[in-house]
Enzyme design. Structure first.
Site, mmCIF file in Angstrom:
data_model
loop_
_atom_site.group_PDB
_atom_site.id
_atom_site.type_symbol
_atom_site.label_atom_id
_atom_site.label_comp_id
_atom_site.label_asym_id
_atom_site.label_seq_id
_atom_site.Cartn_x
_atom_site.Cartn_y
_atom_site.Cartn_z
ATOM 1 N N ASN A 146 -1.327 1.078 10.327
ATOM 2 C CA ASN A 146 -0.475 2.021 9.572
ATOM 3 C C ASN A 146 -0.926 3.478 9.726
ATOM 4 O OD1 ASN A 146 0.239 -0.220 6.768
ATOM 5 N ND2 ASN A 146 1.380 0.107 8.656
ATOM 6 N N ASP A 149 6.496 -6.444 3.248
ATOM 7 C CA ASP A 149 7.205 -5.754 4.334
ATOM 8 C C ASP A 149 8.660 -5.495 3.958
ATOM 9 O OD1 ASP A 149 7.425 -4.578 6.802
ATOM 10 O OD2 ASP A 149 7.772 -6.456 7.883
HETATM 11 C C1 FPP Z 1 5.786 -2.240 4.811
HETATM 12 O O1 FPP Z 1 7.065 -1.698 4.795
HETATM 13 C C2 FPP Z 1 4.942 -1.806 3.729
HETATM 14 C C3 FPP Z 1 3.873 -0.969 3.855
HETATM 15 C C4 FPP Z 1 3.460 -0.361 5.118
HETATM 16 C C5 FPP Z 1 3.013 -0.614 2.761
HETATM 17 C C6 FPP Z 1 3.157 -1.354 1.471
HETATM 18 C C7 FPP Z 1 3.182 -0.349 0.405
HETATM 19 C C8 FPP Z 1 3.762 -0.526 -0.797
HETATM 20 C C9 FPP Z 1 4.335 -1.801 -1.226
HETATM 21 C C10 FPP Z 1 3.882 0.593 -1.786
HETATM 22 C C11 FPP Z 1 2.651 1.155 -2.354
HETATM 23 C C12 FPP Z 1 1.537 0.206 -2.563
HETATM 24 C C13 FPP Z 1 0.796 0.133 -3.680
HETATM 25 C C14 FPP Z 1 -0.342 -0.812 -3.749
HETATM 26 C C15 FPP Z 1 1.106 0.933 -4.864
HETATM 27 P P1 FPP Z 1 7.615 -1.031 6.123
HETATM 28 O O2 FPP Z 1 7.556 0.442 5.898
HETATM 29 O O3 FPP Z 1 6.870 -1.523 7.314
HETATM 30 O O4 FPP Z 1 9.081 -1.563 6.126
HETATM 31 P P2 FPP Z 1 10.028 -1.789 7.398
HETATM 32 O O5 FPP Z 1 9.438 -2.938 8.171
HETATM 33 O O6 FPP Z 1 11.330 -2.141 6.780
HETATM 34 O O7 FPP Z 1 10.066 -0.494 8.145
#
Ligand code: FPP
Length: 249
Positions: free
Chosen positions: A75, A27
């Site tokens: 998501n 996250d």
């Molecule tokens: C949360 O950050 C993360 C995700 C929703 C997706 C995770 C994806 C990756 C790490 C990149 C691509 C993955 C792979 C396997 C190549 P957020 O957007 O919720 O962050 P925030 O809480 O700060 O808004």
């Protein structure tokens, strides 16, 4: 219990046991980007580099199972452009890493509603899963369109249908039987769950499987999560006394 003979037992670091199964809630990509006045998608791009780092580090240390929460059922509610970017990054990651996975004995697996993914992503995923299926060094589980409650509902439906067909007696429903109807069938439960980004919640991740999992929350945003911090958390895990509801005696 290591019910998957293809995957070795727990490794050690400095003589102490390491977790056999590490799960991660990645996250903080959005906040990482916002702090730099960048588009959220830049945060996900940088996040993909951190994924590479933890996969490599886990493999180097000999951790047999790594499960990463890459995309949740929730998501899908994000803006279409962000979903498209995440799917593109996933496909790019699978293509760029397949060679390294083959060379390093990493078997790719996916947990979640894979049939909900766009067809091109799904076919790339299935291809990499197929070509890595005989690898025995580490199982990399990507949780994709994954939700813990949806996983449990799916298991309950499966079990009820077997009961209705008289293939199963309700008395036979045990922890193990339920575990055998989850996506993680045959894998040990996570020993350690790491969450980046500082939020103190489990966000519908591996709800059944984390009953006795040690949890470590770091405020580091996922794109900044480094090999050094990961190893530091593993060392913290080694100091914990796991009692599984019993006394320490
Ligand atoms: C949360 O950050 C993360 C995700 C929703 C997706 C995770 C994806 C990756 C790490 C990149 C691509 C993955 C792979 C396997 C190549 P957020 O957007 O919720 O962050 P925030 O809480 O700060 O808004």
């Amino acid at each position: 219990m290591n019910s998957d003979p293809a995957v070795p037992d727990a490794p050690r670091l400095d003589g102490l046991l390491l977790p056999r199964h590490v799960a991660m809630i990645m996250d903080g990509n959005g906040r990482w980007a916002r702090k730099r006045m960048l588009n959220r998608i830049r945060g996900h791009e940088k996040g993909a580099d951190a994924v590479r780092t933890v996969v490599r580090t886990s493999r180097e240390l000999g951790i047999p199972y790594l499960t990463l929460y890459a995309f949740s059922t929730e998501n899908w509610e994000r803006p279409e452009t962000e979903i498209a970017a995440l799917m593109m990054l996933l496909k790019r990651f699978l293509k760029s890493e397949q060679q390294e996975m083959l060379e390093n004995g990493i078997r790719l697996n996916a947990v979640g509603q894979i049939d909900h993914l766009p067809a091109d992503v799904r076919s790339t995923l299935e291809k990499v899963m197929m070509i890595t299926q005989h690898n025995m060094g580490m199982l990399l589980n990507l949780a994709l369109s994954y939700g813990g409650r949806a996983e449990i509902i799916r298991a309950v439906r499966d079990i009820v249908s077997k009961v209705q067909k008289n293939e199963l007696d309700p008395e036979q429903i045990t922890d193990d039987l339920i575990g055998d109807h989850l996506y993680t069938r045959g894998m040990p439960d996570p020993d350690l769950l790491i969450r980046t980004g500082g939020e103190m919640r489990v966000s519908n991740f591996l709800l059944w499987q984390i009953a006795y999992t040690e949890i470590f929350v770091t405020s580091t945003l996922w794109p900044d999560f480094s090999k050094e911090e990961y190893i530091g958390i593993l060392r913290d895990f080694q100091k914990r006394e796991r009692r599984f509801g019993k006394t320490g005696a």
